[in-house]
Design a protein around this motif. Structure first.
Motif, mmCIF file in Angstrom:
data_model
loop_
_atom_site.group_PDB
_atom_site.id
_atom_site.type_symbol
_atom_site.label_atom_id
_atom_site.label_comp_id
_atom_site.label_asym_id
_atom_site.label_seq_id
_atom_site.Cartn_x
_atom_site.Cartn_y
_atom_site.Cartn_z
ATOM 1 N N GLY A 285 25.911 -101.450 52.888
ATOM 2 C CA GLY A 285 25.541 -101.218 51.490
ATOM 3 C C GLY A 285 24.536 -100.120 51.262
ATOM 4 O O GLY A 285 24.108 -99.894 50.119
ATOM 5 N N ALA A 286 24.113 -99.429 52.336
ATOM 6 C CA ALA A 286 23.123 -98.362 52.176
ATOM 7 C C ALA A 286 23.694 -97.199 51.377
ATOM 8 O O ALA A 286 24.888 -96.907 51.424
ATOM 9 N N ASP A 287 22.827 -96.542 50.651
ATOM 10 C CA ASP A 287 23.165 -95.329 49.909
ATOM 11 C C ASP A 287 22.870 -94.154 50.838
ATOM 12 O O ASP A 287 21.709 -93.764 51.006
ATOM 13 N N VAL A 288 23.905 -93.604 51.471
ATOM 14 C CA VAL A 288 23.726 -92.600 52.523
ATOM 15 C C VAL A 288 23.864 -91.179 51.990
ATOM 16 O O VAL A 288 24.833 -90.840 51.308
ATOM 17 N N THR A 289 22.868 -90.369 52.319
ATOM 18 C CA THR A 289 22.910 -88.932 52.096
ATOM 19 C C THR A 289 22.790 -88.272 53.460
ATOM 20 O O THR A 289 21.974 -88.694 54.281
ATOM 21 N N GLY A 290 23.602 -87.279 53.730
ATOM 22 C CA GLY A 290 23.544 -86.617 55.029
ATOM 23 C C GLY A 290 23.567 -85.112 54.896
ATOM 24 O O GLY A 290 24.114 -84.558 53.938
ATOM 25 N N MET A 291 22.943 -84.448 55.871
ATOM 26 C CA MET A 291 22.978 -82.991 55.914
ATOM 27 C C MET A 291 23.093 -82.552 57.358
ATOM 28 O O MET A 291 22.500 -83.154 58.252
ATOM 29 N N ASP A 292 23.877 -81.502 57.592
ATOM 30 C CA ASP A 292 24.026 -80.949 58.926
ATOM 31 C C ASP A 292 24.256 -79.450 58.798
ATOM 32 O O ASP A 292 24.826 -78.983 57.802
ATOM 33 N N ILE A 293 23.820 -78.702 59.797
ATOM 34 C CA ILE A 293 23.969 -77.251 59.744
ATOM 35 C C ILE A 293 25.398 -76.807 60.043
ATOM 36 O O ILE A 293 25.799 -75.691 59.717
ATOM 37 N N ASN A 294 26.190 -77.708 60.629
ATOM 38 C CA ASN A 294 27.562 -77.379 60.995
ATOM 39 C C ASN A 294 28.520 -77.838 59.897
ATOM 40 O O ASN A 294 28.722 -79.035 59.700
ATOM 41 N N PRO A 295 29.119 -76.900 59.173
ATOM 42 C CA PRO A 295 30.009 -77.290 58.066
ATOM 43 C C PRO A 295 31.214 -78.102 58.519
ATOM 44 O O PRO A 295 31.732 -78.919 57.754
ATOM 45 N N ARG A 296 31.660 -77.913 59.757
ATOM 46 C CA ARG A 296 32.782 -78.693 60.269
ATOM 47 C C ARG A 296 32.408 -80.171 60.334
ATOM 48 O O ARG A 296 33.196 -81.040 59.951
ATOM 49 N N PHE A 297 31.211 -80.461 60.804
ATOM 50 C CA PHE A 297 30.765 -81.849 60.871
ATOM 51 C C PHE A 297 30.627 -82.458 59.474
ATOM 52 O O PHE A 297 30.934 -83.632 59.260
ATOM 53 N N VAL A 298 30.138 -81.667 58.544
ATOM 54 C CA VAL A 298 29.967 -82.167 57.175
ATOM 55 C C VAL A 298 31.312 -82.573 56.584
ATOM 56 O O VAL A 298 31.442 -83.635 55.952
ATOM 57 N N GLU A 299 32.329 -81.750 56.796
ATOM 58 C CA GLU A 299 33.657 -82.095 56.294
ATOM 59 C C GLU A 299 34.196 -83.337 56.989
ATOM 60 O O GLU A 299 34.853 -84.182 56.361
ATOM 61 N N GLN A 300 33.918 -83.474 58.275
ATOM 62 C CA GLN A 300 34.362 -84.660 59.004
ATOM 63 C C GLN A 300 33.634 -85.906 58.505
ATOM 64 O O GLN A 300 34.224 -86.998 58.439
ATOM 65 N N ALA A 301 32.355 -85.765 58.156
ATOM 66 C CA ALA A 301 31.583 -86.893 57.613
ATOM 67 C C ALA A 301 32.171 -87.344 56.278
ATOM 68 O O ALA A 301 32.342 -88.547 56.029
ATOM 69 N N LYS A 302 32.497 -86.386 55.428
ATOM 70 C CA LYS A 302 33.090 -86.716 54.129
ATOM 71 C C LYS A 302 34.427 -87.430 54.320
ATOM 72 O O LYS A 302 34.711 -88.421 53.638
ATOM 73 N N ALA A 303 35.232 -86.918 55.263
ATOM 74 C CA ALA A 303 36.539 -87.526 55.521
ATOM 75 C C ALA A 303 36.392 -88.945 56.062
ATOM 76 O O ALA A 303 37.163 -89.841 55.708
ATOM 77 N N ARG A 304 35.407 -89.152 56.935
ATOM 78 C CA ARG A 304 35.174 -90.489 57.492
ATOM 79 C C ARG A 304 34.847 -91.479 56.377
ATOM 80 O O ARG A 304 35.396 -92.587 56.329
ATOM 81 N N PHE A 305 33.942 -91.094 55.499
ATOM 82 C CA PHE A 305 33.549 -91.991 54.408
ATOM 83 C C PHE A 305 34.726 -92.256 53.471
ATOM 84 O O PHE A 305 34.928 -93.387 53.019
ATOM 85 N N ARG A 306 35.504 -91.209 53.171
ATOM 86 C CA ARG A 306 36.668 -91.405 52.296
ATOM 87 C C ARG A 306 37.656 -92.384 52.921
ATOM 88 O O ARG A 306 38.189 -93.270 52.246
ATOM 89 N N SER A 307 37.895 -92.231 54.225
ATOM 90 C CA SER A 307 38.885 -93.083 54.892
ATOM 91 C C SER A 307 38.462 -94.542 54.917
ATOM 92 O O SER A 307 39.309 -95.439 54.989
ATOM 93 N N LEU A 308 37.168 -94.774 54.856
ATOM 94 C CA LEU A 308 36.641 -96.140 54.890
ATOM 95 C C LEU A 308 36.331 -96.673 53.493
ATOM 96 O O LEU A 308 35.860 -97.806 53.352
ATOM 97 N N GLY A 309 36.576 -95.860 52.474
ATOM 98 C CA GLY A 309 36.292 -96.284 51.112
ATOM 99 C C GLY A 309 34.810 -96.382 50.817
ATOM 100 O O GLY A 309 34.393 -97.170 49.955
ATOM 101 N N LEU A 310 34.020 -95.575 51.519
ATOM 102 C CA LEU A 310 32.572 -95.616 51.352
ATOM 103 C C LEU A 310 32.093 -94.457 50.487
ATOM 104 O O LEU A 310 32.709 -93.394 50.451
ATOM 105 N N SER A 311 30.974 -94.669 49.830
ATOM 106 C CA SER A 311 30.364 -93.626 49.015
ATOM 107 C C SER A 311 29.210 -92.996 49.779
ATOM 108 O O SER A 311 28.355 -93.695 50.324
ATOM 109 N N GLY A 312 29.208 -91.668 49.846
ATOM 110 C CA GLY A 312 28.133 -90.960 50.539
ATOM 111 C C GLY A 312 28.092 -89.524 50.061
ATOM 112 O O GLY A 312 29.089 -88.998 49.556
ATOM 113 N N THR A 313 26.938 -88.893 50.215
ATOM 114 C CA THR A 313 26.770 -87.505 49.794
ATOM 115 C C THR A 313 26.400 -86.673 51.004
ATOM 116 O O THR A 313 25.398 -86.957 51.675
ATOM 117 N N PHE A 314 27.193 -85.629 51.284
ATOM 118 C CA PHE A 314 26.962 -84.810 52.465
ATOM 119 C C PHE A 314 26.950 -83.332 52.091
ATOM 120 O O PHE A 314 27.739 -82.885 51.266
#
Length: 204
Positions: free
Chosen positions: A86-115
């Motif tokens: 239930g945490a409200d997760v915000t993430g940042m990374d210098i690698n744009p590839r990882f950021v896109e993968q983080a967004k995809a992971r959250f979408r696939s799990l039905g989770l809300s997060g800001t990256f």
């Protein structure tokens, strides 16, 4: 491509078309060098990361609404476990590839997060987070002065009474495992402990 000067101390992790090579102080490196390093050299193994995310959630009693700043977040293979609590997760990374993968992971799990993509030394969290997560040996790569500024930046992101969770390598373990390593691409990696500066120098 765009190039950037190094700081006074040597940097040794820089990507080239043929693999990784040592960069001496004062030399120029490609600004996107971090996008050329294999993912498995940056990220924890998936199973281990997930387990550590579970342990963090349990030990810190993560509950719905807990504001978590995962920085650097990688592909969110740790913080998604906090989001499942239930945490409200915000993430940042210098690698744009990882950021896109983080967004995809959250979408696939039905989770809300800001990256977002950015330099962790410029992190900010208006209003302050409850938990700042700096995991998997992600601190200490700059000059001592810059490391202190980075530490203050993290502290400034946390609300009064909030928590900074910073994971780093165990010195005894590092010294026991300092050795020559051969990477799959044929490059030689040499780990060397600098006892004076108390830093590990890794040469590819």
């Amino acid at each position: 491509g765009i190039q950037m000067p190094l700081c006074d101390e040597p940097s040794v992790l820089t990507g080239t078309a043929g693999g990784l090579q040592r960069i001496a102080p004062g030399e120029m490196i490609q600004a996107d060098w971090f996008t050329r390093v294999r993912d498995d050299q940056w990220l924890l193994p998936e199973r281990r990361a997930g387990q550590e995310g579970i342990e963090i959630s349990e030990h810190l009693h993560i509950k719905p609404g807990t504001k978590v700043y995962d920085c650097p977040c990688g592909d969110a293979r740790i913080s998604y476990q906090l989001a499942l609590c239930g945490a409200d997760v915000t993430g940042m990374d210098i690698n744009p590839r990882f950021v896109e993968q983080a967004k995809a992971r959250f979408r696939s799990l039905g989770l809300s997060g800001t990256f977002s993509t950015g330099d962790m030394r410029n992190a900010s969290y208006p209003g302050g987070c409850d938990l700042f997560l700096n995991w998997f040996n992600s601190f200490g790569y700059f000059s001592e002065e810059e490391n202190r500024r980075h530490m203050k930046t993290m502290a400034d992101c946390i609300r009064p009474g909030g928590i900074l969770v910073l994971e780093g390598p165990n010195l005894e373990h590092i010294l026991e495992n300092t050795k020559l390593k051969y990477q799959e691409n044929g490059a030689l990696a040499h780990d060397e402990w600098d006892s004076e500066k108390r830093r590990m120098n890794i040469t590819y």
